[in-house]
Design an enzyme around this catalytic site. Structure first.
Site, PDB file in Angstrom:
ATOM      1  N   LYS A 134       0.838  -1.283   0.016  1.00  0.00           N
ATOM      2  CA  LYS A 134      -0.051   0.009  -0.132  1.00  0.00           C
ATOM      3  C   LYS A 134       0.679   1.286  -0.224  1.00  0.00           C
ATOM      4  CE  LYS A 134      -4.344  -1.364   2.064  1.00  0.00           C
ATOM      5  NZ  LYS A 134      -5.247  -1.290   3.308  1.00  0.00           N
ATOM      6  N   LYS A 194      -9.667 -16.651  -8.760  1.00  0.00           N
ATOM      7  CA  LYS A 194     -10.777 -16.491  -7.886  1.00  0.00           C
ATOM      8  C   LYS A 194     -11.628 -15.135  -8.229  1.00  0.00           C
ATOM      9  CE  LYS A 194      -9.618 -13.805  -3.709  1.00  0.00           C
ATOM     10  NZ  LYS A 194      -9.756 -13.970  -2.216  1.00  0.00           N
ATOM     11  N   LYS A 253     -12.733  -9.024  -4.925  1.00  0.00           N
ATOM     12  CA  LYS A 253     -13.765  -7.811  -4.519  1.00  0.00           C
ATOM     13  C   LYS A 253     -13.218  -6.526  -5.271  1.00  0.00           C
ATOM     14  CE  LYS A 253     -13.314  -7.014  -0.178  1.00  0.00           C
ATOM     15  NZ  LYS A 253     -13.450  -7.069   1.273  1.00  0.00           N
TER      16      LYS A 253
HETATM   17  P1  AMP Z   1     -11.822 -10.330   0.626  1.00  0.00           P
HETATM   18  O1  AMP Z   1     -12.743  -9.988  -0.449  1.00  0.00           O
HETATM   19  O2  AMP Z   1     -10.725 -10.771  -0.193  1.00  0.00           O
HETATM   20  O3  AMP Z   1     -11.215  -8.989   1.471  1.00  0.00           O
HETATM   21  O4  AMP Z   1     -12.198 -11.500   1.380  1.00  0.00           O
HETATM   22  C1  AMP Z   1     -13.186 -11.450   2.415  1.00  0.00           C
HETATM   23  C2  AMP Z   1     -13.731 -12.829   2.626  1.00  0.00           C
HETATM   24  O5  AMP Z   1     -14.042 -13.436   1.715  1.00  0.00           O
HETATM   25  C3  AMP Z   1     -12.515 -13.716   3.189  1.00  0.00           C
HETATM   26  O6  AMP Z   1     -12.852 -14.597   4.222  1.00  0.00           O
HETATM   27  C4  AMP Z   1     -12.171 -14.632   2.000  1.00  0.00           C
HETATM   28  O7  AMP Z   1     -11.574 -15.808   2.274  1.00  0.00           O
HETATM   29  C5  AMP Z   1     -13.529 -14.860   1.181  1.00  0.00           C
HETATM   30  N1  AMP Z   1     -13.496 -14.749  -0.157  1.00  0.00           N
HETATM   31  C6  AMP Z   1     -13.331 -13.656  -0.836  1.00  0.00           C
HETATM   32  N2  AMP Z   1     -13.206 -14.079  -2.358  1.00  0.00           N
HETATM   33  C7  AMP Z   1     -13.706 -15.482  -2.188  1.00  0.00           C
HETATM   34  C8  AMP Z   1     -13.896 -16.193  -3.306  1.00  0.00           C
HETATM   35  N3  AMP Z   1     -13.774 -15.987  -4.818  1.00  0.00           N
HETATM   36  N4  AMP Z   1     -14.388 -17.672  -3.027  1.00  0.00           N
HETATM   37  C9  AMP Z   1     -14.690 -17.948  -1.627  1.00  0.00           C
HETATM   38  N5  AMP Z   1     -14.363 -17.198  -0.689  1.00  0.00           N
HETATM   39  C10 AMP Z   1     -13.890 -15.681  -0.759  1.00  0.00           C
END
Ligand code: AMP
Ligand code: TRP
Length: 340
Positions: A118, A199, A202
């Site tokens: 960052k 994957k 966000k």
């Molecule tokens: P993030 O969006 O990376 O900040 O993740 C927030 C939560 O959502 C975390 O616990 C991740 O492990 C879960 N998560 C994020 N993207 C995925 C995905 N594509 N599939 C499953 N779990 C996800």
């Protein structure tokens, strides 16, 4: 740890509100939190103080704070079972952060990979950005949290919270529970619909075709799923062949939203084409998200109710965090400000 009383497991997690929550966040994380909220004592914090370590527009920050709260409630986090609160509503976080700053070597913070990434993107690095993981440690340690469910990228911060807790305990005597990071179980790894090799993320959720977001309208969901990348074959079956990743991802989403057995799902799609698969997956998502979308629409309109629930959460969080920070202040040698 000797200071853990005979009590329910305490779970703490915080949410960074960059980007929009998608079905990967729901299926991979939030649904699990909803499932365990009865057994554990849960604290889910909306980390607005962390958010301002990167410049934010004040009007937008207020809106995003309410949106995230509404989304969590809409997904089924129950404000009676789980303490859902806004970080800045509980002063103990800032107080505890300051004290922890005074046992944390700067070298520990400069090593953090998130800080390095960052800070490279900023022209001028704010002190708050370097201090970000100490505030996170305060969040976790104030609640004597046993477990911190986080994504892989936050593991290093939770380990730092462990180091800070141990160092404080060594200097001032047993005070903090040393928390464990809990990573999501593999399996619920939803892939990007436009790129099944990666994957669903966000940060990419705004790109058309990448993700289904939790508050997407039914027609938008149908459009997104219809253009999902599959393969040139015809077979609709679960499997981990790399070229079938797109089809397998759609089947897993169908499985998670409908709760049906794999054999029944394969029988259902036998002899059908990918167009039918996508149609049914879209409808399963729409049905699964319907209660979330409806609750969200109601909640986000009613600021007074949302603010009331957040005030309730803040009061419950304060009831735990305030006595803890008083204990910490006493341990470091501060005089009590109370009379008598
Ligand atoms: P993030 O969006 O990376 O900040 O993740 C927030 C939560 O959502 C975390 O616990 C991740 O492990 C879960 N998560 C994020 N993207 C995925 C995905 N594509 N599939 C499953 N779990 C996800
Ligand atoms: N840093 C976390 C993130 O980027 C958010 C967070 C803040 C957090 N405080 C926390 C997570 C305490 C777990 C525990 O998502």
């Amino acid at each position: 740890m000797g200071i853990k009383a005979d009590r329910r497991l305490r779970v703490f997690s915080g949410i960074q509100f960059s980007g929009t929550l998608h079905i990967g966040n729901y299926l991979g994380a939030i649904r699990q939190w909803v499932a365990v909220q009865v057994e554990c004592e849960n604290y889910f914090c909306i980390v607005d103080m962390h958010a301002i370590t990167i410049p934010q527009d004040p009007v937008l920050l207020r809106r995003k704070t309410r949106e995230l709260a509404a989304l969590y409630l809409a997904c089924g986090l129950d404000p009676l079972q789980s303490t859902i609160f806004v970080q800045s509503h509980v002063r103990a976080h800032a107080e505890c952060c300051w004290i922890l700053n005074c046992v944390t070597p700067v070298g520990w913070l400069e090593r953090m990979t998130q800080y390095k990434a960052k800070s490279q993107a900023q022209e001028s690095v704010l002190a708050g950005l370097l201090d970000y993981p100490v505030l996170q440690a305060a969040d976790i340690l104030l609640y004597d949290s046993d477990q911190v469910p986080v994504g892989e990228d936050q593991k290093q911060h939770v380990e730092l919270a462990r180091d800070i807790a141990q160092r404080f305990n060594r200097i001032y005597g047993e005070t903090f529970v040393v928390p464990e990071p809990v990573l999501p179980k593999s399996g619920a790894r939803i892939r990007a619909l436009n790129d099944p090799e990666h994957k669903m993320a966000k940060s990419q959720a705004h790109i058309a075709g990448h993700a289904v977001c939790l508050v997407d309208e039914p027609d938008a969901i149908r459009r997104t799923v219809r253009r999902a990348v599959t393969d040139t074959g015809r077979e609709i079956a679960f499997g981990d062949a790399p070229e079938k990743a797109g089809v397998n991802n759609l089947l897993e989403i169908y499985e998670l939203f409908t709760g049906q057995e794999r054999a029944a799902i394969e029988a259902h799609f036998a002899g059908q084409g990918y167009a039918a698969l996508k149609r049914d997956v879209a409808e399963a998502i729409i049905e699964g998200l319907r209660p979330i979308r409806e609750r969200y629409a109601r909640l986000i309109e009613d600021h007074a109710e949302l603010d009331r629930l957040l005030a309730l959460g803040a009061a419950r969080a304060r009831a735990v965090a305030e006595p803890k920070v008083e204990e910490v202040k006493h341990k470091v040698g501060f005089l009590s400000g109370d009379e008598g």
